[in-house]
Scaffold this motif. Sequence first.
Motif, PDB file in Angstrom:
ATOM      1  N   ARG A 122      38.330  26.966 -13.478  1.00  0.00           N
ATOM      2  CA  ARG A 122      38.559  26.006 -12.402  1.00  0.00           C
ATOM      3  C   ARG A 122      37.759  24.734 -12.650  1.00  0.00           C
ATOM      4  NH1 ARG A 122      36.794  30.231  -7.787  1.00  0.00           N
ATOM      5  NH2 ARG A 122      38.505  31.756  -8.010  1.00  0.00           N
ATOM      6  N   LEU A 123      38.324  23.600 -12.254  1.00  0.00           N
ATOM      7  CA  LEU A 123      37.552  22.359 -12.278  1.00  0.00           C
ATOM      8  C   LEU A 123      36.339  22.513 -11.369  1.00  0.00           C
ATOM      9  CD1 LEU A 123      40.374  19.664 -12.057  1.00  0.00           C
ATOM     10  CD2 LEU A 123      38.878  20.090 -14.010  1.00  0.00           C
ATOM     11  N   ALA A 124      35.182  22.137 -11.881  1.00  0.00           N
ATOM     12  CA  ALA A 124      33.945  22.352 -11.131  1.00  0.00           C
ATOM     13  C   ALA A 124      34.000  21.705  -9.752  1.00  0.00           C
ATOM     14  CB  ALA A 124      32.762  21.808 -11.929  1.00  0.00           C
ATOM     15  N   ALA A 125      34.574  20.489  -9.665  1.00  0.00           N
ATOM     16  CA  ALA A 125      34.614  19.762  -8.397  1.00  0.00           C
ATOM     17  C   ALA A 125      35.543  20.425  -7.384  1.00  0.00           C
ATOM     18  CB  ALA A 125      35.045  18.320  -8.622  1.00  0.00           C
ATOM     19  N   LEU A 126      36.441  21.314  -7.854  1.00  0.00           N
ATOM     20  CA  LEU A 126      37.388  21.981  -6.960  1.00  0.00           C
ATOM     21  C   LEU A 126      37.071  23.450  -6.764  1.00  0.00           C
ATOM     22  CD1 LEU A 126      40.732  20.444  -8.319  1.00  0.00           C
ATOM     23  CD2 LEU A 126      39.291  19.631  -6.418  1.00  0.00           C
ATOM     24  N   ASP A 127      35.961  23.908  -7.330  1.00  0.00           N
ATOM     25  CA  ASP A 127      35.586  25.322  -7.276  1.00  0.00           C
ATOM     26  C   ASP A 127      34.597  25.531  -6.132  1.00  0.00           C
ATOM     27  OD1 ASP A 127      34.755  27.911  -7.645  1.00  0.00           O
ATOM     28  OD2 ASP A 127      34.569  27.758  -9.820  1.00  0.00           O
ATOM     29  N   GLN A 128      35.103  25.931  -4.971  1.00  0.00           N
ATOM     30  CA  GLN A 128      34.243  26.061  -3.795  1.00  0.00           C
ATOM     31  C   GLN A 128      33.195  27.151  -3.976  1.00  0.00           C
ATOM     32  OE1 GLN A 128      35.909  27.358   0.100  1.00  0.00           O
ATOM     33  NE2 GLN A 128      35.066  25.432   0.865  1.00  0.00           N
ATOM     34  N   ASP A 129      33.560  28.250  -4.625  1.00  0.00           N
ATOM     35  CA  ASP A 129      32.583  29.314  -4.854  1.00  0.00           C
ATOM     36  C   ASP A 129      31.399  28.794  -5.662  1.00  0.00           C
ATOM     37  OD1 ASP A 129      34.142  31.144  -3.482  1.00  0.00           O
ATOM     38  OD2 ASP A 129      35.191  31.813  -5.297  1.00  0.00           O
TER      39      ASP A 129
ATOM     40  N   LEU B  97      30.483  25.494  -5.935  1.00  0.00           N
ATOM     41  CA  LEU B  97      29.781  24.455  -5.192  1.00  0.00           C
ATOM     42  C   LEU B  97      28.885  25.029  -4.107  1.00  0.00           C
ATOM     43  CD1 LEU B  97      32.588  21.767  -4.807  1.00  0.00           C
ATOM     44  CD2 LEU B  97      30.549  21.625  -6.236  1.00  0.00           C
ATOM     45  N   LEU B  98      29.250  26.192  -3.557  1.00  0.00           N
ATOM     46  CA  LEU B  98      28.461  26.799  -2.498  1.00  0.00           C
ATOM     47  C   LEU B  98      27.466  27.828  -3.017  1.00  0.00           C
ATOM     48  CD1 LEU B  98      31.198  27.242   0.268  1.00  0.00           C
ATOM     49  CD2 LEU B  98      29.494  25.424   0.033  1.00  0.00           C
ATOM     50  N   GLY B  99      27.329  27.925  -4.324  1.00  0.00           N
ATOM     51  CA  GLY B  99      26.399  28.867  -4.927  1.00  0.00           C
ATOM     52  C   GLY B  99      24.972  28.332  -4.956  1.00  0.00           C
ATOM     53  N   ASP B 100      24.028  29.219  -5.253  1.00  0.00           N
ATOM     54  CA  ASP B 100      22.613  28.851  -5.265  1.00  0.00           C
ATOM     55  C   ASP B 100      22.306  27.726  -6.245  1.00  0.00           C
ATOM     56  OD1 ASP B 100      22.045  30.720  -3.350  1.00  0.00           O
ATOM     57  OD2 ASP B 100      21.242  32.222  -4.738  1.00  0.00           O
ATOM     58  N   SER B 101      22.961  27.716  -7.386  1.00  0.00           N
ATOM     59  CA  SER B 101      22.629  26.729  -8.414  1.00  0.00           C
ATOM     60  C   SER B 101      22.988  25.307  -8.003  1.00  0.00           C
ATOM     61  CB  SER B 101      23.343  27.071  -9.735  1.00  0.00           C
ATOM     62  OG  SER B 101      24.752  26.969  -9.588  1.00  0.00           O
ATOM     63  N   MET B 102      23.863  25.153  -7.024  1.00  0.00           N
ATOM     64  CA  MET B 102      24.306  23.826  -6.592  1.00  0.00           C
ATOM     65  C   MET B 102      23.638  23.365  -5.308  1.00  0.00           C
ATOM     66  SD  MET B 102      26.466  22.365  -8.685  1.00  0.00           S
ATOM     67  CE  MET B 102      25.260  22.925  -9.911  1.00  0.00           C
ATOM     68  N   ARG B 103      22.575  24.027  -4.874  1.00  0.00           N
ATOM     69  CA  ARG B 103      21.913  23.626  -3.628  1.00  0.00           C
ATOM     70  C   ARG B 103      21.429  22.177  -3.696  1.00  0.00           C
ATOM     71  NH1 ARG B 103      19.084  27.766  -2.915  1.00  0.00           N
ATOM     72  NH2 ARG B 103      20.303  28.699  -1.228  1.00  0.00           N
ATOM     73  N   GLY B 104      20.857  21.785  -4.814  1.00  0.00           N
ATOM     74  CA  GLY B 104      20.391  20.405  -4.978  1.00  0.00           C
ATOM     75  C   GLY B 104      21.529  19.404  -4.891  1.00  0.00           C
ATOM     76  N   VAL B 105      22.675  19.758  -5.445  1.00  0.00           N
ATOM     77  CA  VAL B 105      23.841  18.880  -5.389  1.00  0.00           C
ATOM     78  C   VAL B 105      24.347  18.759  -3.957  1.00  0.00           C
ATOM     79  CG1 VAL B 105      26.238  18.583  -6.151  1.00  0.00           C
ATOM     80  CG2 VAL B 105      24.498  19.377  -7.767  1.00  0.00           C
ATOM     81  N   ARG B 106      24.371  19.866  -3.234  1.00  0.00           N
ATOM     82  CA  ARG B 106      24.807  19.825  -1.835  1.00  0.00           C
ATOM     83  C   ARG B 106      23.854  18.963  -1.007  1.00  0.00           C
ATOM     84  NH1 ARG B 106      25.364  25.354  -2.816  1.00  0.00           N
ATOM     85  NH2 ARG B 106      23.691  25.915  -1.362  1.00  0.00           N
ATOM     86  N   PHE B 107      22.582  19.044  -1.294  1.00  0.00           N
ATOM     87  CA  PHE B 107      21.597  18.217  -0.616  1.00  0.00           C
ATOM     88  C   PHE B 107      21.884  16.741  -0.872  1.00  0.00           C
ATOM     89  CE2 PHE B 107      17.158  16.887   0.321  1.00  0.00           C
ATOM     90  CZ  PHE B 107      16.984  17.559   1.514  1.00  0.00           C
ATOM     91  N   LEU B 108      22.160  16.406  -2.121  1.00  0.00           N
ATOM     92  CA  LEU B 108      22.496  15.025  -2.485  1.00  0.00           C
ATOM     93  C   LEU B 108      23.770  14.572  -1.791  1.00  0.00           C
ATOM     94  CD1 LEU B 108      22.283  12.441  -4.179  1.00  0.00           C
ATOM     95  CD2 LEU B 108      23.392  13.679  -6.056  1.00  0.00           C
ATOM     96  N   MET B 109      24.763  15.448  -1.720  1.00  0.00           N
ATOM     97  CA  MET B 109      26.028  15.089  -1.081  1.00  0.00           C
ATOM     98  C   MET B 109      25.834  14.774   0.395  1.00  0.00           C
ATOM     99  SD  MET B 109      28.539  17.875  -2.932  1.00  0.00           S
ATOM    100  CE  MET B 109      29.956  17.499  -1.910  1.00  0.00           C
ATOM    101  N   GLU B 110      24.961  15.534   1.073  1.00  0.00           N
ATOM    102  CA  GLU B 110      24.709  15.257   2.489  1.00  0.00           C
ATOM    103  C   GLU B 110      24.034  13.905   2.666  1.00  0.00           C
ATOM    104  OE1 GLU B 110      22.904  18.303   4.865  1.00  0.00           O
ATOM    105  OE2 GLU B 110      24.811  19.371   4.932  1.00  0.00           O
ATOM    106  N   TYR B 111      23.191  13.534   1.718  1.00  0.00           N
ATOM    107  CA  TYR B 111      22.591  12.198   1.778  1.00  0.00           C
ATOM    108  C   TYR B 111      23.654  11.130   1.545  1.00  0.00           C
ATOM    109  CZ  TYR B 111      20.282   7.943   0.331  1.00  0.00           C
ATOM    110  OH  TYR B 111      19.921   6.629   0.225  1.00  0.00           O
ATOM    111  N   ALA B 112      24.443  11.297   0.492  1.00  0.00           N
ATOM    112  CA  ALA B 112      25.356  10.245   0.056  1.00  0.00           C
ATOM    113  C   ALA B 112      26.493  10.006   1.036  1.00  0.00           C
ATOM    114  CB  ALA B 112      25.915  10.595  -1.328  1.00  0.00           C
ATOM    115  N   LYS B 113      27.018  11.059   1.658  1.00  0.00           N
ATOM    116  CA  LYS B 113      28.158  10.875   2.561  1.00  0.00           C
ATOM    117  C   LYS B 113      27.771  10.039   3.775  1.00  0.00           C
ATOM    118  CE  LYS B 113      31.779  13.222   5.156  1.00  0.00           C
ATOM    119  NZ  LYS B 113      32.426  14.499   5.512  1.00  0.00           N
TER     120      LYS B 113
END
Length: 262
Positions: free
Chosen positions: A7-14, A16-32
């Motif tokens: 799956r394309l990483a940007a479209l893979d919800q499993d 994106l919601l995994g432990d390894s992407m916590r920092g990315v999710r944090f950044l996304m909440e800032y950026a949006k």
Amino acid sequence: MASPSYRLAALDQDFLLGDSMRGVRFLMEYAKAEQHLRDWGVRSTIVIFGSARVREDGPGRQGYWYGEARALGRLISERGGALLGGEGALRDNVVATGGGPGIMEAANRGASEAGAPSIGFNITLPHEQRPNDWSTPDLTFRFHYFAMRKMHLAMRANALIVFPGGFGTLDELFELLTLRQTDKAPPIPIVLFDQDYWTRVIDFEALLEHGMIAPRDLELFRYASDAEAAWECLISLGLRPGGEIGAGDPDPVPGAPARDGA
């Protein structure tokens, strides 16, 4: 091709919601939130905290607190610079709240009645907190991380006004007082609404007596008893109305480095 790894990483919800992407999710909440605030030209805010449990027709002084928060949201919006936005213009001292009911609703409601935009930094809670009906839809955000929500509340704040509240309100108050005490935030006005409530809930003098704070720490905040007095207090402490940069001298363009030490 059916494997999750394909799956394309940007479209893979499993993923994106995994432990390894916590920092990315944090950044996304800032950026949006940052992008929407830029689009609306929000340069600075006045943050209003207070209990989500206060009701307009509530018992005791609840109705008074609600009414004064509503009046203050309108007053700030009319005098502070939130209405000065136009094509390419920047808005200053825009009312910002936690986006929920109670005092937050009242402040957003007052801003809306003034015809001004206001911000609601809502958060997902276990029992699903809903945003109130009065914050501007394009400026109503939902966060997962308390820390990122706090950062957005703090980073543009020209002033903080704290109405009576419980654990959540105390948490936000002491967060900002600590930032001021340690010079991690600029010298913004902090106003506690209803001195009788706050001096009964927090014995600041006892903290001083036991050496837990310095005498100068009691100068980090003032008290006010009504909306007009709160506004006058902000002005006396250096807030500049009418669209000028306020006491904290925020960065000249929205989205420049945060003023809370981040």
